[in-house]
Scaffold this motif. Structure first.
Motif, PDB file in Angstrom:
ATOM      1  N   ILE A 264      -7.043   7.362   4.459  1.00 13.92           N
ATOM      2  CA  ILE A 264      -7.673   6.186   5.068  1.00 13.92           C
ATOM      3  C   ILE A 264      -6.742   4.975   4.997  1.00 13.92           C
ATOM      4  N   GLN A 265      -6.002   4.894   3.895  1.00 10.38           N
ATOM      5  CA  GLN A 265      -5.097   3.750   3.711  1.00 10.38           C
ATOM      6  C   GLN A 265      -3.764   3.932   4.412  1.00 10.38           C
ATOM      7  N   ASN A 266      -3.644   5.040   5.164  1.00  7.67           N
ATOM      8  CA  ASN A 266      -2.397   5.260   5.914  1.00  7.67           C
ATOM      9  C   ASN A 266      -1.158   5.381   5.041  1.00  7.67           C
ATOM     10  N   GLU A 267      -1.302   6.035   3.905  1.00 11.53           N
ATOM     11  CA  GLU A 267      -0.180   6.086   2.967  1.00 11.53           C
ATOM     12  C   GLU A 267       0.737   7.297   3.159  1.00 11.53           C
ATOM     13  N   PHE A 268       0.360   8.177   4.113  1.00 12.82           N
ATOM     14  CA  PHE A 268       1.204   9.357   4.330  1.00 12.82           C
ATOM     15  C   PHE A 268       2.168   9.144   5.489  1.00 12.82           C
TER      16      PHE A 268
ATOM     17  N   ASP B  82       1.663   2.098  -3.356  1.00 11.90           N
ATOM     18  CA  ASP B  82       2.159   0.928  -4.097  1.00 11.90           C
ATOM     19  C   ASP B  82       3.677   0.798  -3.988  1.00 11.90           C
ATOM     20  N   ASP B  83       4.208   1.030  -2.787  1.00 15.02           N
ATOM     21  CA  ASP B  83       5.656   0.957  -2.549  1.00 15.02           C
ATOM     22  C   ASP B  83       6.473   2.000  -3.304  1.00 15.02           C
ATOM     23  N   GLN B  84       5.805   3.012  -3.823  1.00 15.38           N
ATOM     24  CA  GLN B  84       6.519   4.070  -4.543  1.00 15.38           C
ATOM     25  C   GLN B  84       6.352   5.390  -3.811  1.00 15.38           C
ATOM     26  N   PHE B  85       7.442   6.133  -3.714  1.00 15.83           N
ATOM     27  CA  PHE B  85       7.325   7.509  -3.207  1.00 15.83           C
ATOM     28  C   PHE B  85       6.841   8.392  -4.338  1.00 15.83           C
TER      29      PHE B  85
END
Ligand code: C2E
Ligand code: MG
Ligand code: MG
Ligand code: MG
Length: 290
Positions: free
Chosen positions: A36-40, A67-70
């Protein structure tokens, strides 16, 4: 004293276990909202012909940026599998990969994409129906008129072969008839025996990078790869060598006449834009040669 030392060790291990459990719980929590947060994002790693360096296909690799981390897939995929979240995540990966196939087709540098599918997904997803559903969406959104089965490879693992389910056999056989390829990922790291390969509907094996990394450690390791190669040829399976990083590894792979290589020596996984740029450049230089 030894006793006190032992006690300290135990304490250390307990603390580590506790920390791991906390990290897992935290990742699980964030993973629930990652879609939902588009983090992928999908990354693409070219698979090349080692003799010409030409890109012949690519593997799609999932990236999670939180959080800007991979966060490494080796860390979050197992959590996604245990929690069942992999089912929705896998849906997203396939739809996204298909969308980029459509985009490639609109440009003139279409190559096949290889997608990882967890064994868990086979139990919880009716892939045949899902492909039909993706087709509906792609038809409506982009006017796609033929589903690009022959531009897709599914990477499965040995654990799926070992499950010995007739329904899995049927599903994969059907997908292969439609033109899809089935590849056994990380070949040689699971516990399957060779007899599984004889009876299972597959087209390709990917030699795990742990074997490639041991090429420089001596002749016994090389012999192991030679054995895998001759067995694959006897079964009429194509081969991808994964994790090729050095000239020496590449030379050995070429001696084996393996015609598909994936590894940092040629390319690391990259975002879609960089990947498309690379394909466009390649298409351009091929056109110039004609
Ligand atoms: P995999 O499917 O075996 O993918 C190959 C992995 O090897 C990738 O790691 C890739 O970045 C890495 N690799 C490629 N060439 C080299 C090399 O020359 N040297 C080294 N050291 N590594 C190399 P990545 O992207 O971290 O993915 C790890 C694993 O996570 C994948 O292994 C796959 O099992 C899983 N995974 C990734 N994306 C997905 C996905 O969309 N769905 C599922 N179910 N699993 C995925
Ligand atoms: Mg893979
Ligand atoms: Mg692999
Ligand atoms: Mg793997």
């Amino acid at each position: 004293s030894a006793k006190a030392h032992g006690r300290n060790c135990m304490q250390f291990f307990n603390q580590q276990i506790q920390k791991d459990a906390e990290r897992n719980a935290e990742l699980h929590l964030y993973l629930k909202t990652a879609l939902i947060q588009n983090e992928f994002q999908l990354y693409y790693q070219p698979i090349v012909n080692p003799f010409t360096a030409q890109i012949t296909k690519a593997e799609v690799l999932l990236r999670w940026i939180h959080d800007d981390q991979f966060i490494s897939p080796d860390e979050f995929i197992p959590i996604a599998e245990e929690s069942g979240l992999i089912v929705q995540i896998g849906e997203w990966v396939r739809m996204q990969a298909l969308t980029s196939i459509v985009a490639m087709q609109k440009s003139d540098f279409t190559i096949p994409l290889s997608i990882n599918v967890s064994t868990i997904e086979f139990w919880n997803t009716d892939l045949q129906h899902r492909f039909a559903a993706y087709f509906d969406v792609l038809q409506q959104q982009f006017g796609l008129d033929v589903f690009p089965y022959s531009l897709l490879t599914l990477e499965i693992t040995e654990s799926l072969m070992m499950s010995q389910q007739d329904s899995i056999n049927q599903l994969l056989t059907d997908l292969r008839h439609r033109g899809m390829q089935i590849s056994v990922d990380d070949f040689g790291t699971g516990y399957s025996s060779l007899s599984y390969l004889v009876n299972f509907p597959v087209d390709q094996i990917k030699i795990d990078k742990s074997f490639i990394q041991r090429i420089s450690s001596g002749s016994r390791h090389k012999s192991l790869i030679e054995a895998i190669v001759s067995m694959s040829r006897a079964l009429d399976l194509s081969i991808v060598a994964e994790g090729v990083e050095t000239e020496a590894e590449l030379d050995f792979i070429k001696q084996q006449n393996i015609d598909a290589v994936q590894g940092y020596y040629f390319h690391k996984p990259m975002p879609q834009e960089a990947f498309f740029d690379l394909l466009a450049k390649q298409a351009e230089s091929i056109a110039r040669l004609k």
